[in-house]
Motif scaffolding. Structure first.
Motif, PDB file in Angstrom:
ATOM      1  N   UNK A 107       0.857  -1.185   0.000  1.00  0.00           N
ATOM      2  CA  UNK A 107       0.000   0.000   0.000  1.00  0.00           C
ATOM      3  C   UNK A 107       0.891   1.232   0.000  1.00  0.00           C
ATOM      4  N   UNK A 108       0.985   1.900  -1.120  1.00  0.00           N
ATOM      5  CA  UNK A 108       1.909   3.025  -1.295  1.00  0.00           C
ATOM      6  C   UNK A 108       1.400   4.338  -0.707  1.00  0.00           C
ATOM      7  N   UNK A 109       0.244   4.332  -0.073  1.00  0.00           N
ATOM      8  CA  UNK A 109      -0.292   5.554   0.541  1.00  0.00           C
ATOM      9  C   UNK A 109       0.444   5.832   1.848  1.00  0.00           C
ATOM     10  N   UNK A 110       0.750   7.106   2.077  1.00  0.00           N
ATOM     11  CA  UNK A 110       1.518   7.465   3.264  1.00  0.00           C
ATOM     12  C   UNK A 110       1.163   8.887   3.688  1.00  0.00           C
ATOM     13  N   UNK A 111       1.298   9.140   4.983  1.00  0.00           N
ATOM     14  CA  UNK A 111       1.123  10.492   5.513  1.00  0.00           C
ATOM     15  C   UNK A 111       2.269  10.786   6.468  1.00  0.00           C
ATOM     16  N   UNK A 112       2.763  12.003   6.410  1.00  0.00           N
ATOM     17  CA  UNK A 112       3.839  12.451   7.294  1.00  0.00           C
ATOM     18  C   UNK A 112       3.395  13.739   7.957  1.00  0.00           C
TER      19      UNK A 112
ATOM     20  N   UNK B 135       1.564  16.005   5.150  1.00  0.00           N
ATOM     21  CA  UNK B 135       1.696  15.662   3.732  1.00  0.00           C
ATOM     22  C   UNK B 135       1.118  14.270   3.519  1.00  0.00           C
ATOM     23  N   UNK B 136       0.267  14.142   2.518  1.00  0.00           N
ATOM     24  CA  UNK B 136      -0.313  12.849   2.162  1.00  0.00           C
ATOM     25  C   UNK B 136      -0.014  12.576   0.705  1.00  0.00           C
ATOM     26  N   UNK B 137       0.280  11.323   0.417  1.00  0.00           N
ATOM     27  CA  UNK B 137       0.532  10.991  -0.975  1.00  0.00           C
ATOM     28  C   UNK B 137       1.020   9.577  -1.145  1.00  0.00           C
ATOM     29  N   UNK B 138       1.629   9.347  -2.289  1.00  0.00           N
ATOM     30  CA  UNK B 138       2.154   8.035  -2.635  1.00  0.00           C
ATOM     31  C   UNK B 138       3.658   8.012  -2.379  1.00  0.00           C
ATOM     32  N   UNK B 139       4.131   6.863  -1.949  1.00  0.00           N
ATOM     33  CA  UNK B 139       5.550   6.684  -1.657  1.00  0.00           C
ATOM     34  C   UNK B 139       6.192   5.849  -2.754  1.00  0.00           C
ATOM     35  N   UNK B 140       7.342   6.304  -3.192  1.00  0.00           N
ATOM     36  CA  UNK B 140       8.188   5.519  -4.083  1.00  0.00           C
ATOM     37  C   UNK B 140       9.310   4.954  -3.230  1.00  0.00           C
ATOM     38  N   UNK B 141       9.523   3.647  -3.297  1.00  0.00           N
ATOM     39  CA  UNK B 141      10.611   3.012  -2.566  1.00  0.00           C
ATOM     40  C   UNK B 141      11.816   2.915  -3.496  1.00  0.00           C
TER      41      UNK B 141
END
Length: 87
Positions: A8-13, A29-35
């Motif tokens: 699940x690439x959704x993330x919040x910081x 900040x909310x969005x998608x994470x690239x690993x």
């Protein structure tokens, strides 16, 4: 932690300033994470740059920190914000 982000690439910081409780300011900040896992030299260079912002060179060159930087499980999380909230 990055195993869950693969699914699940959704993330919040959240970043807030706990020093100024009266001001009560921060950002979410909310969005998608690239690993970022490859190429390894890119991950190691980015990790070193991040460490340099917060640690002095002696600590960065220590065996413990170098082991962390070169660890194959070392991953860079690149957040691509979709939403941003400030207060």
């Amino acid at each position: 932690m990055w195993v869950e982000l693969e699914e699940n690439r959704k993330c919040a910081i959240v970043v807030d300033d706990d020093e100024s409780a009266a001001a009560n300011c921060g950002v979410l900040l909310e969005g998608d994470v690239e690993l970022v896992t490859e190429p390894r030299d890119l991950v190691e260079n980015m990790s070193t740059r991040i460490y340099r912002r917060y640690l002095d060179e002696e600590i960065i060159q220590s065996p413990e920190t170098q082991a962390s930087i070169t660890d194959p499980d070392n991953v860079i999380y690149r957040l691509k914000p979709v939403e941003m909230y400030c207060w």
